[in-house]
Design an enzyme around this catalytic site. Structure first.
Site, PDB file in Angstrom:
ATOM      1  CD  GLU A  92       0.256   4.217  -5.141  1.00 27.70           C
ATOM      2  OE1 GLU A  92      -0.131   4.115  -6.308  1.00 27.70           O
ATOM      3  OE2 GLU A  92       1.013   5.107  -4.770  1.00 27.70           O
ATOM      4  CB  CYS A 105       5.507   4.839   0.520  1.00 28.78           C
ATOM      5  SG  CYS A 105       3.964   5.475   1.177  1.00 28.78           S
ATOM      6  CB  CYS A 112      -8.529   5.179   5.257  1.00 27.89           C
ATOM      7  SG  CYS A 112      -7.998   5.708   6.903  1.00 27.89           S
ATOM      8  CB  CYS A 116      -8.326  12.972   6.788  1.00 31.95           C
ATOM      9  SG  CYS A 116      -7.633  12.100   8.203  1.00 31.95           S
ATOM     10  CB  CYS A 119      -7.351  12.013   2.871  1.00 35.33           C
ATOM     11  SG  CYS A 119      -6.772  10.392   2.381  1.00 35.33           S
ATOM     12  CB  CYS A 345       0.898  13.059  -1.989  1.00 37.67           C
ATOM     13  SG  CYS A 345      -0.042  12.766  -0.526  1.00 37.67           S
TER      14      CYS A 345
END
Ligand code: SF4
Length: 370
Positions: A92, A105, A112, A116, A119, A345
């Site tokens: 996105e 952004c 990924c 982490c 996340c 977020c």
């Protein structure tokens, strides 16, 4: 022969490809301006380009960004696009308008690999790197979709809708360096988007060798996802820390500052209740960053399904921030934007996909450095 997607090519690569067609460099520049400055997706529209070249391009090239699967605009003006990148994956792009700037952004990977702990993107795993076309295509699509409204608001003088770009969406940009670098160069190129280096921010979880490479190849503003003041805790939260511990990371930050267009590094710190939000940890953080000119951006954790972590209350966030500020470090707390369109977020792309119920929770999605 597969068509060449011209969104994959920065100035140098486009000029080289035009040479193989027997075309002069100024033709590449002309076409580049049509694509990036004017948003052309159709060679037929390039009215000052020779017809013979337009026909050649129509046969051998294409201008294709990732398709928009859905988009939405929040009541606060935040706009989000969900882009399909094949095989059930989506990434996105988020547009965040503010009084003095308009920030895009963008994502650099589907999923990924850094994993982490706080996340959801990390929990979702890694699918693949985005291509340069898929990365710059996010700016190309958003800029030209938003520009008519920007021109309407600011009169004829408005030539640009987006003033800042942050690489804070899905993925670790410096693990996709070869595709990110040409995209950065296009963002800065006056015949494309002409953004100042200070207004383009790459965010990394601490890929030390690639930070040095970025400093040499294309220094732009840098944000580093820190999240912990000690190696023991950071290795738990950001596994990459085992490879590049804090001492090395701080060294890389100091080296980067010698090339950076900004005189500070932005450290991002996701505040997690009972994990990294104690007064003692704020003081340790001050010691940790003492040798690096920096600002700290605190991001209260945004819970997502499957994570057992909690968000600290507002007073804890204020107290933590106060210790940093009193210690002499400029500290900001991220405001949540776009709540009503799932663009805050931790509420991003993965949510709408059939393939996974994991939510994309990039730490950095809306953490816009000031
Ligand atoms: S926080 Fe960033 S680097 Fe870490 S897993 Fe999420 S997207 Fe990757």
């Amino acid at each position: 022969m597969a068509a060449v997607n011209l969104l994959n090519l920065d100035r140098e690569a486009l000029t080289a490809w035009f040479e193989t067609l027997g075309e002069k460099p100024f033709r590449a520049r002309q076409v580049m301006r049509w694509i990036h400055r004017r948003g052309a997706a159709d060679f037929g529209a390039m009215s000052d380009v020779a017809r013979s070249l337009r026909e050649k391009l129509a046969q051998q090239a294409t201008i294709a960004a990732a398709p928009v699967l859905r988009s939405g605009t929040s009541s606060d003006g935040t706009r989000k696009w969900l882009l399909g990148v094949g095989a059930g994956d989506a990434v996105e792009t988020v547009y965040i308008p503010e009084d003095d700037r308009a920030t895009l952004c963008i994502s650099t990977q589907a999923g990924c690999a850094v994993n982490c702990r706080f996340c959801a993107t990390g929990m979702q795993g890694f699918s693949r790197n985005l291509s340069t076309a898929e990365i710059i295509g996010q700016l190309w699509m958003a800029e030209h979709e938003l520009r008519p409204a920007a021109a309407g608001a600011a009169g004829e003088a408005a030539t640009r809708a987006i003033s800042n770009v942050v690489f804070m969406g899905m993925g670790e940009p410096l693990q996709n360096y070869d595709a990110v670098l040409p995209a950065l160069r296009l963002m800065l190129d006056d015949d494309a988007y002409g953004l100042s280096r200070r207004r383009v921010t790459v965010s990394t979880s601490g890929m030390v060798p690639m930070m040095d490479k970025l400093a040499r190849d294309c220094p732009v503003a840098l944000a580093v996802s820190l999240h912990a003041p000690t190696d023991a805790l950071r290795s738990e939260l950001v596994p990459l820390n085992k490879k590049y511990p804090l001492g090395e990371l701080m060294g890389a930050c100091r080296r980067y500052l010698q090339h950076s267009p900004r005189d500070f590094i932005t450290f991002e710190y996701v505040l997690i209740a009972g994990v990294n939000d104690a007064d003692r940890q704020a003081r340790e953080l001050l010691q940790r960053v003492a040798d690096v000119s920096c600002k700290i951006n605190l991001i209260p954790f945004n819970p997502f399904p499957g994570s057992k972590l909690r968000r600290p209350d507002a007073q804890r966030v204020r107290d933590f921030a106060a210790i940093l500020t009193e210690g002499g470090v400029v500290t900001t707390v991220r405001r949540t934007r776009g709540d009503d369109i799932d663009a805050a977020c931790g509420q991003l792309a993965g949510r709408v996909l059939d393939r996974t119920t994991a939510r994309l929770g990039a730490r950095h999605a809306l953490a816009v450095p000031s």
